[in-house]
Design a protein around this motif. Structure first.
Motif, PDB file in Angstrom:
ATOM      1  N   ASP A  81      69.141  66.992  61.276  1.00 15.68           N
ATOM      2  CA  ASP A  81      67.842  67.121  60.897  1.00 15.68           C
ATOM      3  C   ASP A  81      67.596  67.803  59.797  1.00 15.68           C
ATOM      4  O   ASP A  81      66.976  67.470  59.323  1.00 15.68           O
ATOM      5  N   THR A  82      68.169  68.179  58.756  1.00 13.40           N
ATOM      6  CA  THR A  82      68.679  68.863  57.590  1.00 13.40           C
ATOM      7  C   THR A  82      69.072  67.942  56.397  1.00 13.40           C
ATOM      8  O   THR A  82      68.499  68.104  55.292  1.00 13.40           O
ATOM      9  N   GLN A  87      73.928  72.453  61.830  1.00 18.31           N
ATOM     10  CA  GLN A  87      73.760  72.518  60.620  1.00 18.31           C
ATOM     11  C   GLN A  87      74.528  74.312  60.203  1.00 18.31           C
ATOM     12  O   GLN A  87      74.943  74.817  59.110  1.00 18.31           O
ATOM     13  N   LEU A  96      69.477  72.797  65.421  1.00 23.21           N
ATOM     14  CA  LEU A  96      69.762  72.007  64.176  1.00 23.21           C
ATOM     15  C   LEU A  96      71.376  71.855  63.602  1.00 23.21           C
ATOM     16  O   LEU A  96      71.720  72.512  63.132  1.00 23.21           O
TER      17      LEU A  96
END
Length: 465
Positions: free
Chosen positions: A34-35, A121, A30
């Motif tokens: 994406d987060t 991330q 990720l």
């Protein structure tokens, strides 16, 4: 009359996180994209995007039909190193070999961006660009890419728009970064870029590499001396701080004065000064959409109306500058000012300061395109690109070396701010914010127009009004 040379690099651009989708497929980790928290829940995210990951062979075949000589795309760091460091993901490595080989099979040169807003991330969790260890991780990642793909790829770009990433952090990264931390991140990002310059020259035979900031000339709102000071400072903070570091190995003195007045001068580690002067770019890649206009904020007033995401008037630094709506320029549907002459002026300033060849690596029009009976009539996009290409010719006639033009974007992608509804591509991707449909591809009118421009080396520009 100046014309585009026969070896001119006609291209188009995309980024990984805005097109690939397949966000957790084949071992990918990720990224912050994406987060990231998203204020607008009505627009789509990047989980599927345009699904370039599964459709790259068809898309590159269409780009060959378009006539591209070069295709700019980014590699997703987390497809190679899922946690940013450590174990390599062989499926990700193989995927990008396939993308590169597909380009080459059609005679298209890949131009790879190392990093386009998508920090792993796992690295963000340990401080992100505020943590000096991220610089080391980026260098290891860059060296791996140069070693793995360097025999196939000649043109490389470093870190996409670090100035925009930091100036409008909430919009690009989904969070606000305090000013002192922001400029410490700036220093780390620019040191990382220097290490990438050095590594590319060491590892890629005949390789060429350049920075890729978003550069837009900043006009003063009036001839008032204070407005001129405002434009002087914002030009230095927005533009020259980044390019002076990359191309001269120094902190821009006007921007440094701003940093000192704000008490946010970054900390340097022993040896950083030597790193700053250790390597330089072969060319400057320029992302340009619009010029900027500022005035001096003589009173405590709100930001300007007419906010248009990252290119907008919604900027203000008390005591330095404030965004101003330039009434001499028109705007598009998303409130971005349209200023083709500003591109020529921007390029002239860059050439005057650095005397390096340039590439235009982003320039385009986001718009609400409509699919009707399998056709997309986007005369507005054609008009925008036509006028900016004419500005490129004028810049070249003034003595500027322009290597290529790769507008944004090759295919429709997910806008960071407006989702799928804001379309940039020459190729329409049939999906909506909520309905992925079949993701069928359609050629827009601009596809055929740009195809003709490439085929004639831009000669048809001379015949168009």
């Amino acid at each position: 009359m100046t014309t585009f040379p026969k070896d001119f690099l006609w291209g188009a651009s995309i980024s990984a996180h805005q097109t690939e989708g397949a966000y957790a497929t084949d071992g990918k980790g990720l990224s912050v994209q994406d987060t990231r928290p998203r204020d607008n829940k009505d627009i789509c995210d990047f989980t599927v995007a345009s699904d370039f990951y599964h459709n790259y062979k068809e898309d590159i075949r269409l780009l060959h039909e378009l006539g591209l000589k070069v295709f700019r795309f980014s590699i997703a760091w987390t497809r190679i190193f899922p946690t940013g460091v450590g174990l390599i993901n062989p499926e990700g490595v193989t995927h990008y070999h396939d993308v590169i080989d597909t380009c080459l099979s059609y005679g298209i040169q890949p131009m790879i961006t190392l990093y386009h807003f998508d920090l792993p991330q796992s690295l963000e969790d340990t401080g992100g660009w505020s943590n000096r260890a991220t610089v080391n991780a980026f260098e290891d990642y860059a060296r791996f890419l140069f070693t793995e793909y360097g025999s196939k790829v000649k043109y490389w770009l470093t870190i996409n728009e670090p100035n925009i990433m930091l100036l409008v952090d909430k919009k690009i990264l989904g969070k606000h970064i305090p000013l002192k931390e922001k400029y410490q991140q700036f220093h780390h990002i620019m040191i990382a870029e220097k290490l990438a310059f050095k590594a590319c020259h060491e590892l890629v035979e005949g390789g060429q590499i350049g920075p890729v900031p978003n550069i837009s000339i900043v006009y003063p709102a009036t001839s008032k001396p204070l407005d001129n000071q405002a434009s002087l400072y914002f030009n230095s903070i927005r533009n020259w701080l980044y390019l002076d570091f990359a191309c001269k190995g120094i902190y821009n003195p006007i921007a440094l004065d701003y940093l000192r007045q704000k008490d946010v001068v970054p900390q340097m580690e022993p040896g950083d000064d030597a790193i700053m002067k250790s390597a330089y770019p072969d060319f400057i890649s320029v992302n340009y959409y619009s010029s900027v206009t500022v005035e001096y904020p003589e009173a405590d007033v709100d930001m300007m109306d007419g906010i248009s995401d990252q290119q907008s008037e919604d900027i203000m630094e008390k005591g330095f500058y404030k965004g101003y709506t330039n009434t001499f320029l028109t705007k598009n549907e998303f409130n971005w000012t349209i200023d083709p002459l500003g591109l020529k002026t921007t390029m002239q300033h860059i050439n005057d300061r650095y005397a390096l060849p340039m590439m235009i690596t982003e320039n385009g029009l986001g718009a609400y395109d409509t699919l009707e009976n399998g056709e997309i009539h986007d005369d507005y996009r054609i008009a925008y690109i036509r006028e900016h290409l004419k500005a490129c010719l004028e810049a070249m006639s003034s003595g500027i070396t322009l290597l290529g033009y790769s507008p944004w974007s090759a295919i429709d992608l997910v806008s960071v701010h407006e989702g799928m509804q804001k379309r940039y591509g020459f190729i329409f991707v049939d999906r909506t914010e909520k309905d992925e449909k079949q993701l069928k591809r359609y050629r827009k009118d601009s596809f055929y127009w740009y195809q003709d421009i490439i085929k004639t080396h831009g000669e048809t520009l001379q015949k168009e009004k």
